[in-house]
Design an enzyme around this catalytic site. Structure first.
Site, PDB file in Angstrom:
ATOM      1  N   THR A 133      54.255 -27.003  41.926  1.00  0.00           N
ATOM      2  CA  THR A 133      53.374 -26.482  42.984  1.00  0.00           C
ATOM      3  C   THR A 133      52.532 -25.365  42.367  1.00  0.00           C
ATOM      4  OG1 THR A 133      55.203 -25.098  43.775  1.00  0.00           O
ATOM      5  CG2 THR A 133      54.807 -27.165  44.940  1.00  0.00           C
ATOM      6  N   LYS A 171      61.372 -27.165  38.923  1.00  0.00           N
ATOM      7  CA  LYS A 171      60.120 -26.562  39.338  1.00  0.00           C
ATOM      8  C   LYS A 171      60.446 -25.268  40.070  1.00  0.00           C
ATOM      9  CE  LYS A 171      58.272 -26.441  42.829  1.00  0.00           C
ATOM     10  NZ  LYS A 171      58.148 -25.371  43.887  1.00  0.00           N
ATOM     11  N   THR A 207      67.754 -22.084  43.304  1.00  0.00           N
ATOM     12  CA  THR A 207      66.593 -21.460  43.902  1.00  0.00           C
ATOM     13  C   THR A 207      65.327 -22.233  43.624  1.00  0.00           C
ATOM     14  OG1 THR A 207      66.764 -20.122  41.974  1.00  0.00           O
ATOM     15  CG2 THR A 207      67.462 -19.140  43.974  1.00  0.00           C
ATOM     16  N   GLU A 237      55.468 -16.363  39.403  1.00  0.00           N
ATOM     17  CA  GLU A 237      54.093 -16.217  39.870  1.00  0.00           C
ATOM     18  C   GLU A 237      53.506 -14.868  39.443  1.00  0.00           C
ATOM     19  OE1 GLU A 237      54.270 -19.082  43.806  1.00  0.00           O
ATOM     20  OE2 GLU A 237      54.667 -16.947  44.035  1.00  0.00           O
ATOM     21  N   ASN A 243      50.203 -15.470  46.491  1.00  0.00           N
ATOM     22  CA  ASN A 243      50.889 -15.708  47.763  1.00  0.00           C
ATOM     23  C   ASN A 243      50.031 -15.404  48.958  1.00  0.00           C
ATOM     24  OD1 ASN A 243      53.850 -16.556  47.291  1.00  0.00           O
ATOM     25  ND2 ASN A 243      53.444 -15.032  45.716  1.00  0.00           N
ATOM     26  N   THR A 302      45.587 -21.492  51.442  1.00  0.00           N
ATOM     27  CA  THR A 302      44.152 -21.693  51.473  1.00  0.00           C
ATOM     28  C   THR A 302      43.576 -21.971  50.105  1.00  0.00           C
ATOM     29  OG1 THR A 302      43.848 -19.301  51.287  1.00  0.00           O
ATOM     30  CG2 THR A 302      43.875 -20.244  53.499  1.00  0.00           C
TER      31      THR A 302
END
Length: 461
Positions: free
Chosen positions: A190, A219, A230, A317, A456, A461
């Site tokens: 993702t 992933k 997790t 991230e 995040n 969007t």
């Protein structure tokens, strides 16, 4: 090659906020992507483009792993009270089949199918049924044998007909090459910036002449904090293992790996890690926990899962650092894990690391409040942390001497220039010595950057 009757569909500087559309992997992450692999016998995989998210025009987002023969399987799942539909469906399937006769794992990315009510459960069941339809129906009366996983945005229904229509294509695309495995690993991504895939060979004491193989992919880059697994992950091996032993093997491995990482302190609704063993390499089946083979496989699986879990942290991230947190000299392992976990998810510790600031007071603060009960809860009388016995150091990744920050509760005169040099490295270890016992625990985490907020904030969007 699996060939049943037919498969039917009845049932660095630039950051991408989803799997890169053009397949580009950041330069700094390319070293983690294997250029070859050694994959277990009797397993085939594929990664297929569906377009679960309308914005995805070409990247694989449907992963399919299949065994040529029915195999033993086990999985561990999230402890989040809001459990995604695939978690419920897969858990019930493994229970119904008693961890035997499993043929495949099917995973979509782009939509988590979580908090989607009865319709979401029906969609997960249809995905499993579509995968099951690719194989000869089982004759044991226990129903289908496919594990289902989903990952992506919570609270949205799957475009289920679009997915079901592509399952036959995913089946037809099954193969054993490195490119097949890499494409499959990419299909479950993702916000990941690179596909996470590893493989290795091993032997067992009872069959030293047989080369066994293990391969796995995972992933995850955000919403990562343990209370089972997790993220999503699947591991396959051609070693022969009794179905009754796989759950304990996997649980023990996960506790030392996926349950010892944290990116942001959030435990997902979809967390699932599964292992399949088909015995295709031959040899004596592992049937007893007391056997040398069991102990050997446990070590192999735990080390393998740890390496997979570390890749998740390396792709946190917006992360710029890979941080090992080691708590030693603790009266209890539980206490050491609690402290390591608390430090790993402290926003103040993580932002200081991003800013390359040797603010060890934040580490001590997190160590201290790890022992405090929440308001309204019974008082925690744990005595794992004694300030006068506690020491903190930075351990450089280049093998140079540790930088002591606190020794037995007394602050050291810190060489800020040396501290800044250590914090320039991508890898760093924080060592906390409690001075009160012989137990220890290790966690792996990353820093918080400006980019974490951006990713995040823009996720939907």
């Amino acid at each position: 090659m699996i060939r049943p009757t037919s498969c039917h569909s009845s049932a660095s500087s630039s950051r991408y906020y989803s799997a890169p559309v053009d397949g580009t992997i950041p330069l700094a992450k390319q070293k983690y992507v294997p250029s070859s692999g050694t994959y277990p016998k009797g397993f085939l995989v594929s990664g297929t483009h569906v377009g679960v998210k309308p914005t995805n025009k070409s990247t694989p987002d449907l992963a399919f792993l299949a065994s040529e023969t029915p195999c033993a399987a086990a999985a561990v799942f999230t402890k989040n009270k809001f459990q995604a539909a695939p978690v419920t469906v897969s858990r019930e399937m493994l229970k119904r089949r008693n961890n035997t006769g499993v043929r495949s794992i099917i995973i979509n990315s782009g939509c988590a199918n979580a908090v989607t009510g009865k319709g979401g459960l029906e969609d997960a069941e249809k995905m499993g049924a579509a995968a099951d339809g690719c194989f000869e129906p089982p004759t044991d009366g226990k129903g289908g044998g496919s594990i289902v996983m989903s990952t992506g945005v919570i609270g949205q229904r799957l475009p289920i007909q679009k997915i079901l229509s592509k399952v036959p294509l995913a089946y037809d695309g099954l193969g054993t090459s490195h490119d097949h495995w890499l494409s499959t690993a990419r299909a479950i991504c993702t916000t990941d910036t690179f596909p996470k895939l590893i493989s290795r060979t091993f032997t067992l004491p009872s069959s030293p002449s047989i080369e066994y193989r293990m391969a796995g992919m995972t992933k995850g880059a955000g919403m990562i904090h343990p209370n089972m697994a997790t993220l999503l992950g699947m591991i396959a091996t051609d070693a022969p293992v009794a179905p009754s032993l796989l759950p304990s093997l996997l649980t023990n491995a996960v506790n030392k790996s996926f349950n010892s990482i944290s990116i942001d302190g959030d435990t997902s609704t979809n967390d699932t890690v599964a292992v399949l063993a088909n015995g295709a390499a031959g040899g004596k089946e592992i049937t007893f926990e007391s056997s040398e083979d069991y102990a050997s496989l446990q070590s192999t699986l735990s080390n393998f899962a740890t390496d997979l879990a570390k890749l998740v942290v390396r792709d946190g991230e917006g992360a710029t650092k890979f941080v090992t947190i080691r708590v030693t000299e603790s009266p209890s392992e539980v206490g050491a894990r609690k402290i390591a976990s608390t430090i790993a998810r402290s926003p103040l510790v993580k932002t200081a690391l991003y800013g390359k600031d040797a603010n060890w007071g934040r580490i001590l603060c997190a160590t201290g409040y790890s022992q405090i009960s929440e308001p309204g809860m019974p008082i925690n009388e744990a005595t794992d942390v004694v300030p006068e016995k506690t020491s903190v150091s930075f351990i450089p990744s280049d093998g140079s001497p540790e930088l002591k920050l606190l020794v037995n509760g007394e602050p050291e005169s810190v060489d800020e220039v040396r501290a800044a040099e250590i914090l320039e490295h991508e890898d760093l270890e924080i060592l906390v010595r409690l001075g009160g016992g012989n137990e220890e625990a290790t966690y792996w985490t990353c820093d918080y950057s400006h980019e974490y907020i951006t990713i995040n904030g823009d996720y939907r969007t």
